[in-house]
Write a protein that holds these residues in place. Structure first.
Motif, mmCIF file in Angstrom:
data_model
loop_
_atom_site.group_PDB
_atom_site.id
_atom_site.type_symbol
_atom_site.label_atom_id
_atom_site.label_comp_id
_atom_site.label_asym_id
_atom_site.label_seq_id
_atom_site.Cartn_x
_atom_site.Cartn_y
_atom_site.Cartn_z
ATOM 1 N N ARG A 189 0.822 -1.202 0.000
ATOM 2 C CA ARG A 189 0.000 0.000 0.000
ATOM 3 C C ARG A 189 0.861 1.259 0.000
ATOM 4 N NH1 ARG A 189 -2.311 -0.448 4.650
ATOM 5 N NH2 ARG A 189 -1.586 1.453 5.673
ATOM 6 N N PHE A 190 1.896 1.287 0.833
ATOM 7 C CA PHE A 190 2.791 2.441 0.886
ATOM 8 C C PHE A 190 3.501 2.643 -0.452
ATOM 9 C CE2 PHE A 190 3.294 1.659 5.693
ATOM 10 C CZ PHE A 190 2.352 2.628 6.006
ATOM 11 N N ALA A 191 3.976 1.547 -1.058
ATOM 12 C CA ALA A 191 4.730 1.663 -2.309
ATOM 13 C C ALA A 191 3.836 2.117 -3.458
ATOM 14 C CB ALA A 191 5.386 0.330 -2.639
ATOM 15 N N ARG A 192 2.632 1.595 -3.525
ATOM 16 C CA ARG A 192 1.723 2.017 -4.597
ATOM 17 C C ARG A 192 1.380 3.494 -4.466
ATOM 18 N NH1 ARG A 192 -2.556 -3.134 -4.858
ATOM 19 N NH2 ARG A 192 -1.107 -4.591 -5.888
ATOM 20 N N ALA A 193 1.125 3.938 -3.238
ATOM 21 C CA ALA A 193 0.820 5.366 -3.035
ATOM 22 C C ALA A 193 2.018 6.229 -3.417
ATOM 23 C CB ALA A 193 0.434 5.602 -1.578
ATOM 24 N N GLY A 194 3.212 5.809 -3.038
ATOM 25 C CA GLY A 194 4.406 6.572 -3.379
ATOM 26 C C GLY A 194 4.649 6.638 -4.868
ATOM 27 N N ALA A 195 4.381 5.537 -5.574
ATOM 28 C CA ALA A 195 4.583 5.509 -7.019
ATOM 29 C C ALA A 195 3.617 6.452 -7.729
ATOM 30 C CB ALA A 195 4.418 4.089 -7.537
ATOM 31 N N ARG A 196 2.411 6.583 -7.193
ATOM 32 C CA ARG A 196 1.453 7.523 -7.789
ATOM 33 C C ARG A 196 1.867 8.966 -7.537
ATOM 34 N NH1 ARG A 196 -2.196 4.085 -4.912
ATOM 35 N NH2 ARG A 196 -3.013 2.435 -6.262
ATOM 36 N N GLN A 197 2.347 9.231 -6.321
ATOM 37 C CA GLN A 197 2.664 10.599 -5.924
ATOM 38 C C GLN A 197 4.011 11.080 -6.464
ATOM 39 O OE1 GLN A 197 2.391 10.296 -1.672
ATOM 40 N NE2 GLN A 197 0.191 9.865 -1.710
ATOM 41 N N GLU A 198 4.991 10.172 -6.554
ATOM 42 C CA GLU A 198 6.341 10.559 -6.978
ATOM 43 C C GLU A 198 6.864 9.577 -8.021
ATOM 44 O OE1 GLU A 198 8.879 12.305 -3.576
ATOM 45 O OE2 GLU A 198 7.784 10.644 -2.649
ATOM 46 N N PRO A 199 6.261 9.539 -9.196
ATOM 47 C CA PRO A 199 6.675 8.545 -10.202
ATOM 48 C C PRO A 199 8.139 8.671 -10.601
ATOM 49 C CG PRO A 199 5.216 10.209 -11.155
ATOM 50 C CD PRO A 199 5.157 10.383 -9.682
ATOM 51 N N GLU A 200 8.699 9.885 -10.509
ATOM 52 C CA GLU A 200 10.102 10.065 -10.893
ATOM 53 C C GLU A 200 11.054 9.357 -9.924
ATOM 54 O OE1 GLU A 200 9.081 13.158 -7.942
ATOM 55 O OE2 GLU A 200 8.119 12.384 -9.774
ATOM 56 N N ARG A 201 10.622 9.147 -8.668
ATOM 57 C CA ARG A 201 11.444 8.433 -7.692
ATOM 58 C C ARG A 201 11.125 6.947 -7.666
ATOM 59 N NH1 ARG A 201 10.716 9.244 -2.539
ATOM 60 N NH2 ARG A 201 12.870 8.693 -2.008
ATOM 61 N N ALA A 202 10.201 6.525 -8.508
ATOM 62 C CA ALA A 202 9.771 5.124 -8.522
ATOM 63 C C ALA A 202 10.026 4.494 -9.887
ATOM 64 C CB ALA A 202 8.292 5.036 -8.162
ATOM 65 N N ARG A 203 11.091 4.912 -10.554
ATOM 66 C CA ARG A 203 11.315 4.443 -11.922
ATOM 67 C C ARG A 203 11.516 2.933 -12.011
ATOM 68 N NH1 ARG A 203 15.411 9.359 -13.720
ATOM 69 N NH2 ARG A 203 13.815 10.997 -13.831
ATOM 70 N N GLN A 204 12.392 2.404 -11.141
ATOM 71 C CA GLN A 204 12.621 0.951 -11.185
ATOM 72 C C GLN A 204 11.353 0.193 -10.822
ATOM 73 O OE1 GLN A 204 14.709 3.107 -9.543
ATOM 74 N NE2 GLN A 204 16.836 2.371 -9.571
ATOM 75 N N LEU A 205 10.643 0.690 -9.831
ATOM 76 C CA LEU A 205 9.432 0.026 -9.376
ATOM 77 C C LEU A 205 8.370 0.023 -10.467
ATOM 78 C CD1 LEU A 205 8.088 -1.358 -6.976
ATOM 79 C CD2 LEU A 205 7.375 0.890 -6.157
ATOM 80 N N LEU A 206 8.149 1.159 -11.090
ATOM 81 C CA LEU A 206 7.138 1.243 -12.142
ATOM 82 C C LEU A 206 7.539 0.451 -13.379
ATOM 83 C CD1 LEU A 206 6.095 4.987 -11.782
ATOM 84 C CD2 LEU A 206 4.663 2.974 -11.366
ATOM 85 N N GLU A 207 8.824 0.368 -13.640
ATOM 86 C CA GLU A 207 9.282 -0.446 -14.769
ATOM 87 C C GLU A 207 8.933 -1.916 -14.539
ATOM 88 O OE1 GLU A 207 13.482 -1.647 -16.975
ATOM 89 O OE2 GLU A 207 13.350 0.220 -15.829
ATOM 90 N N LEU A 208 9.148 -2.381 -13.317
ATOM 91 C CA LEU A 208 8.804 -3.767 -12.987
ATOM 92 C C LEU A 208 7.302 -4.012 -13.053
ATOM 93 C CD1 LEU A 208 11.201 -4.292 -9.936
ATOM 94 C CD2 LEU A 208 11.374 -5.431 -12.167
ATOM 95 N N ALA A 209 6.519 -2.957 -12.756
ATOM 96 C CA ALA A 209 5.060 -3.086 -12.728
ATOM 97 C C ALA A 209 4.411 -2.713 -14.049
ATOM 98 C CB ALA A 209 4.499 -2.212 -11.606
ATOM 99 N N GLY A 210 5.198 -2.559 -15.094
ATOM 100 C CA GLY A 210 4.634 -2.209 -16.395
ATOM 101 C C GLY A 210 4.024 -0.828 -16.425
ATOM 102 N N GLY A 211 4.496 0.055 -15.541
ATOM 103 C CA GLY A 211 4.013 1.432 -15.507
ATOM 104 C C GLY A 211 2.739 1.644 -14.703
ATOM 105 N N ASP A 212 2.194 0.581 -14.145
ATOM 106 C CA ASP A 212 0.917 0.676 -13.422
ATOM 107 C C ASP A 212 1.144 0.479 -11.923
ATOM 108 O OD1 ASP A 212 -1.624 0.540 -12.413
ATOM 109 O OD2 ASP A 212 -2.292 -1.130 -13.688
ATOM 110 N N PRO A 213 0.981 1.538 -11.115
ATOM 111 C CA PRO A 213 1.193 1.395 -9.664
ATOM 112 C C PRO A 213 0.335 0.314 -9.024
ATOM 113 C CG PRO A 213 1.027 3.720 -10.263
ATOM 114 C CD PRO A 213 0.659 2.924 -11.485
ATOM 115 N N ASP A 214 -0.862 0.080 -9.592
ATOM 116 C CA ASP A 214 -1.748 -0.924 -9.008
ATOM 117 C C ASP A 214 -1.243 -2.348 -9.200
ATOM 118 O OD1 ASP A 214 -3.525 0.957 -8.052
ATOM 119 O OD2 ASP A 214 -4.756 0.933 -9.862
ATOM 120 N N GLN A 215 -0.242 -2.532 -10.057
ATOM 121 C CA GLN A 215 0.328 -3.863 -10.286
ATOM 122 C C GLN A 215 1.563 -4.124 -9.432
ATOM 123 O OE1 GLN A 215 -1.285 -6.154 -12.164
ATOM 124 N NE2 GLN A 215 -2.830 -4.506 -12.232
#
Length: 316
Positions: A189-215
């Motif tokens: 829950r914390f990581a998904r919220a952070g990826a939505r709020q600060e996508p520039e700091r979540a590049r590796q995470l969003l890449e692994l999730a196909g760009g979708d914080p919910d994944q």
């Protein structure tokens, strides 16, 4: 050498092992759990225990650890959230079917006992408190060298101590439970919220999730954090903070020799243990004149359920 049988009952598998008095597992077997079938689950436990007893007829007793609330007598499963058991007399059924004395215990208590006897707290002789961090949070308490079950057999539900007044709703019906701030679900829950709020700091995470914080999943968060992803590391820091606060409360309440952190999330290593230990020490800074328990990562891993259940059976 006394041999006993330990059976670990989960929502997907029933794992069993024959264990000696030094904590060595000398035989193992497992079967799928028919989780929607109370009688089928009960009979699967019997089949696992009977198979091991036939292979090692010198085994003296059976211990069962189940993800469930167990009654004060240690005989009946009152409720199991991931199994169809309601007021199920498991202990006596298994004992009669297999022909061996049997003990029944909550799975987190069993894991805690395994750590006290054979794992991270094996050098302790008096007390230990363990928090298991997985999808949710469980716990187990050892006091005066014995498992503390409480007046009704349900002590150690440490995931449901309150962390935040009026906080996030918990499945138990309360608000702000530790489980909502320091579990694997909280990490996601914390990581998904952070990826939505600060996508520039979540590049590796969003890449692994196909760009979708919910994944975003727990595995992705660990992988991204190890690669330096800022949001993923922040998520671990958040659950580590709340875990450290809870550990400090437990140290104040029980003054144990050792505090143990177990469960699947500890595979992240220092990503979790680092912020947990720092917060714990900060919270107890005023106790500088007094010794406090050391925090240790659990050591028995996937064998904890079998080890702990078998050793509890040895004490019948």
């Amino acid at each position: 050498m006394t041999l006993t049988i330990g059976v670990d009952v989960g929502g997907t598998k029933v794992a069993g092992g024959v264990v000696d008095d030094q904590g060595a597992v000398i035989a193992q077997t497992r079967r799928e759990t028919p989780a929607d079938d109370p009688a089928g689950t009960r009979d699967t436990i019997v089949a696992v225990a009977a198979e091991l007893a036939a292979r090692h007829p010198e085994a003296k007793a059976i211990g069962i650890g189940a993800a469930a609330w167990i009654d004060a007598a240690g005989a009946t499963v009152l409720f199991a959230p991931n199994l169809a058991w309601r007021d199920e007399p498991v202990r006596d059924y298994v004992a009669k079917a297999v022909g061996l004395p049997t003990v029944l215990e909550n799975d987190a208590n069993v894991a805690a006992w395994a750590e006290f006897r054979f794992g991270a707290a094996r050098q302790a002789d008096d007390s230990m408190v363990m928090i298991t961090v997985g999808t949710g949070i469980g716990g187990g308490i050892v006091l005066n060298g014995a498992l503390w079950r409480g007046a009704n057999g349900t002590a150690g539900e440490l995931g449901h101590i309150q962390s935040v007044n009026g906080g996030h709703p918990c499945g138990c019906g309360r608000l702000g439970c530790l489980e909502q701030y320091a579990s694997g679900n909280a990490l996601v829950r914390f990581a998904r919220a952070g990826a939505r709020q600060e996508p520039e700091r979540a590049r590796q995470l969003l890449e692994l999730a196909g760009g979708d914080p919910d994944q975003v999943s727990g595995r992705m968060i660990t992988e991204a954090a190890q690669a330096g992803d800022g949001v993923a590391r922040d998520a671990f820091a958040q659950i580590g903070y709340w875990l450290g606060v809870a550990m400090a409360d437990l140290a104040q309440a029980f003054d144990p020799q050792v505090l143990v952190v177990g469960g699947g999330v500890i595979d992240a290593g220092d990503l979790l243990m680092g912020p947990t230990e720092r917060t714990y020490r900060d919270q107890l800074a005023q106790r500088g004149r007094f010794p406090v328990a050391e925090i240790r990562a659990a050591e028995t891993g996937n064998t904890a359920g079998v080890l702990g259940a078998a050793d509890l059976a040895r004490r019948i």
